[in-house]
Design an enzyme around this catalytic site. Structure first.
Site, PDB file in Angstrom:
ATOM      1  N   CYS A   7       2.797   3.363 -17.723  1.00 29.33           N
ATOM      2  CA  CYS A   7       1.929   1.878 -18.432  1.00 29.33           C
ATOM      3  C   CYS A   7       0.659   1.497 -17.624  1.00 29.33           C
ATOM      4  O   CYS A   7      -0.688   1.597 -18.602  1.00 29.33           O
ATOM      5  CB  CYS A   7       2.578   0.480 -18.094  1.00 29.33           C
ATOM      6  N   ALA A  18       0.800  -1.196  -0.389  1.00 28.86           N
ATOM      7  CA  ALA A  18      -0.115  -0.405  -0.070  1.00 28.86           C
ATOM      8  C   ALA A  18       0.802   1.689   0.153  1.00 28.86           C
ATOM      9  O   ALA A  18       1.971   1.067   0.263  1.00 28.86           O
ATOM     10  CB  ALA A  18      -0.827   0.075   0.870  1.00 28.86           C
TER      11      ALA A  18
HETATM   12  C1  UDX Z   1       4.543  -2.529 -15.749  1.00 30.31           C
HETATM   13  C2  UDX Z   1       3.857  -4.497 -15.795  1.00 30.31           C
HETATM   14  O1  UDX Z   1       4.804  -4.818 -14.275  1.00 30.31           O
HETATM   15  C3  UDX Z   1       4.970  -4.899 -17.276  1.00 30.31           C
HETATM   16  O2  UDX Z   1       4.845  -6.193 -16.955  1.00 30.31           O
HETATM   17  C4  UDX Z   1       3.843  -3.672 -18.197  1.00 30.31           C
HETATM   18  O3  UDX Z   1       5.179  -4.553 -18.828  1.00 30.31           O
HETATM   19  C5  UDX Z   1       4.702  -2.606 -17.658  1.00 30.31           C
HETATM   20  O4  UDX Z   1       3.685  -1.937 -16.802  1.00 30.31           O
HETATM   21  P1  UDX Z   1       6.585  -1.221 -14.652  1.00 30.31           P
HETATM   22  O5  UDX Z   1       5.243  -0.017 -15.012  1.00 30.31           O
HETATM   23  O6  UDX Z   1       7.562  -1.221 -14.974  1.00 30.31           O
HETATM   24  O7  UDX Z   1       5.948  -2.126 -15.434  1.00 30.31           O
HETATM   25  O8  UDX Z   1       5.926  -1.003 -13.200  1.00 30.31           O
HETATM   26  P2  UDX Z   1       5.647  -2.127 -12.195  1.00 30.31           P
HETATM   27  O9  UDX Z   1       6.985  -2.518 -11.246  1.00 30.31           O
HETATM   28  O10 UDX Z   1       4.729  -3.199 -12.923  1.00 30.31           O
HETATM   29  O11 UDX Z   1       4.931  -1.171 -11.085  1.00 30.31           O
HETATM   30  C6  UDX Z   1       4.420   0.003 -11.166  1.00 30.31           C
HETATM   31  C7  UDX Z   1       3.495   0.653 -10.515  1.00 30.31           C
HETATM   32  O12 UDX Z   1       2.631   0.378  -9.487  1.00 30.31           O
HETATM   33  C8  UDX Z   1       4.644   1.826  -9.602  1.00 30.31           C
HETATM   34  O13 UDX Z   1       3.970   3.295  -9.657  1.00 30.31           O
HETATM   35  C9  UDX Z   1       4.321   1.298  -8.402  1.00 30.31           C
HETATM   36  O14 UDX Z   1       5.156   1.630  -6.642  1.00 30.31           O
HETATM   37  C10 UDX Z   1       3.403   0.405  -8.031  1.00 30.31           C
HETATM   38  N1  UDX Z   1       2.890  -0.683  -7.060  1.00 30.31           N
HETATM   39  C11 UDX Z   1       3.558  -1.705  -7.703  1.00 30.31           C
HETATM   40  C12 UDX Z   1       2.617  -0.557  -5.970  1.00 30.31           C
HETATM   41  O15 UDX Z   1       2.016   0.697  -5.488  1.00 30.31           O
HETATM   42  N2  UDX Z   1       2.298  -1.468  -4.744  1.00 30.31           N
HETATM   43  C13 UDX Z   1       2.979  -2.518  -4.978  1.00 30.31           C
HETATM   44  O16 UDX Z   1       2.810  -3.445  -3.754  1.00 30.31           O
HETATM   45  C14 UDX Z   1       3.583  -3.029  -6.274  1.00 30.31           C
END
Ligand code: UDX
Length: 437
Positions: free
Chosen positions: A264, A256
């Site tokens: 993406c 959280a």
């Molecule tokens: C994402 C997908 O994971 C990937 O498979 C796809 O190809 C492109 O989109 P990415 O955008 O690089 O990848 O980031 P990701 O690691 O998925 O994190 C996305 C967002 O979620 C970040 O802002 C991260 O901080 C947030 N996040 C992630 C949370 O807030 N909580 C979590 O538990 C995990």
């Protein structure tokens, strides 16, 4: 194999370099001359761990070149399309103009037997439409859709050793031909027994948006739980640990905080909703609007917590913001919750100083009104409140005793629930996380 990669952004530059690293002969194409010039010098135009190394080694081997001239793609057997599909201005739908332009530009250079491979994230139905465009061109080339699942920050590893491969191919001989070519491209991953799903266009397109929709839902679910935790006195981090031990749920993507951002997740769930509405099934993914709403609410929540914690009016306060990029190991600030929080606080009149190990340059281009510093010490000095919004290791390692000597008031809002609350409190800080007592 000779390969062209059209579009050399976060996806294409990594893909081109990784394919060359795997032994293919690759030409990367982009219309942005600045990007191509930098890549040709062996310098990625963005931060991605491991990319400079494979870019330099692939270029030294002579297997990787870059060009702004699409004619240089001629002679390659497989042409990857890795251009962006951003959110359309004034709408939630995806802007396909770059994908359409890329396909149009490659048509005159295709030869019989060539394969055009879409990697960009597109609304379901796009591949079938583009397959027809290619068929009508009479070149004898065909299309496949091979979604990309790379995560920024781990893009090199995710491209060289993907956790799965998905090929969306046409029925019959064209599909078989596409599968043979793609198996050759990904020979190393296939030899390593990477799971492979060969399917139709629509399924391949949907796999990508469904995966991102699921991940976004998981994050908004835990953020919703953190809101409930706030009003009930529960601890969302322990709740996540406890439900995460159920391997049907899993602990990953249950952190959280200030929410998801980047190039993406936010635009993909919106484009998915817009496409479902076009298909008459908006109701099936209406919950994604709620996922989006919960996510955007976290940014307001962190701003509101900061205002409430301050012992003076916000327009007279100095707020230190730790983090600008949308997640650690990235310089990407597209739709970044961290940058958004900094901008909102500045908009309310706060004297915001922000720092980030990689995100300053991109943030400054978009928001020159903020004050940036490369020094954590300078950022903290004299602050009336500190807000942590990207969980970089550099910030997690800050010594709270040292930090307390720098600020005016020791108040920290941990927008990523990443700090050791007890240690910060013991050092005299008023510590507040999201959904943590
Ligand atoms: C994402 C997908 O994971 C990937 O498979 C796809 O190809 C492109 O989109 P990415 O955008 O690089 O990848 O980031 P990701 O690691 O998925 O994190 C996305 C967002 O979620 C970040 O802002 C991260 O901080 C947030 N996040 C992630 C949370 O807030 N909580 C979590 O538990 C995990």
């Amino acid at each position: 194999m000779r390969i062209s990669v059209i579009g050399c952004g976060y996806l294409g530059a990594v893909h081109a370099s990784a394919m060359a690293e795997l032994g293919h002969d690759v030409i990367g194409i982009d219309i942005d001359i600045r990007k191509i010039e930098q890549l040709a010098l062996g310098k990625p135009p963005f931060y991605e761990p491991g990319l400079p190394e494979i870019l330099t080694s692939a270029m030294a081997s002579g297997r990787l070149r870059f060009s702004t001239d699409i004619a240089d793609a001629a002679g390659a057997q497989v042409h990857f399309i890795g251009v962006g599909t951003p959110q359309k201005a004034g709408s939630h739908a995806a802007d396909l103009s770059y994908v359409d332009a890329a396909v149009q530009s490659i048509l005159p250079h295709l030869a019989a037997g060539d394969l055009v491979v879409g990697k960009s994230t597109v609304p379901v139905g796009t591949a079938a439409r583009l397959a027809e465009v290619i068929e009508r061109s009479g070149t004898g080339a065909t299309l496949a859709w091979n979604p990309e699942f790379l995560r920024e920050g781990f893009a090199v590893k995710d491209t060289i050793s993907p956790d799965r491969l998905v090929y969306g191919v046409a029925a019959g001989a064209a599909g078989e031909h596409a599968t043979v070519l793609l198996n050759e491209v990904y020979a190393a991953a296939i030899a390593a027994a990477t799971p492979l799903i060969v399917t139709d266009f629509a399924t391949a397109e949907l796999v990508k948006v469904a995966a991102n929709a699921f991940l976004a839902t998981k994050i908004s679910f835990i953020n919703a739980m953190s809101e409930i935790a706030d009003v009930s006195g529960a601890d969302v981090t322990q709740l996540a640990d406890a439900i995460g031990f159920d391997n049907r749920i899993g602990r990953r993507f249950l952190n959280a905080g200030v929410g998801f951002g980047g190039g993406c997740l936010p635009k993909d769930i919106r484009a998915f909703t817009a496409r479902a509405e076009e298909l008459g099934r908006g109701d099936s993914v209406a919950f994604l609007k709620e996922v989006d709403t919960i996510n955007m609410r976290q940014r307001q929540r962190v701003v509101a917590m900061t205002l409430q914690a301050l012992d003076k009016p916000v327009y007279t306060a100095k707020v230190a913001v730790l983090g600008l990029s949308f997640k650690p190991h990235s310089d990407d600030v597209r739709d970044s919750p961290a940058l958004d929080v900094a901008v909102q606080l500045r908009g309310l009149g706060a004297d915001v100083m922000a720092t980030d190990p990689q995100g300053i340059e991109n943030s400054r281009l978009r928001h020159p009104q903020l004050t940036y510093s490369t020094s954590v010490e300078e950022t903290l000095r004299g602050a009336d409140a500190v807000v942590l919004v990207t969980e970089w290791a550099e910030f997690k390692q800050i010594d709270p005793v040292w930090a307390a000597t720098l600020v005016r008031v020791p108040i920290i809002i941990d927008g990523r629930n990443t700090l050791d609350a007890a240690a910060w409190r013991a050092a005299g800080w008023t510590y507040q996380g999201l959904g943590r007592p």
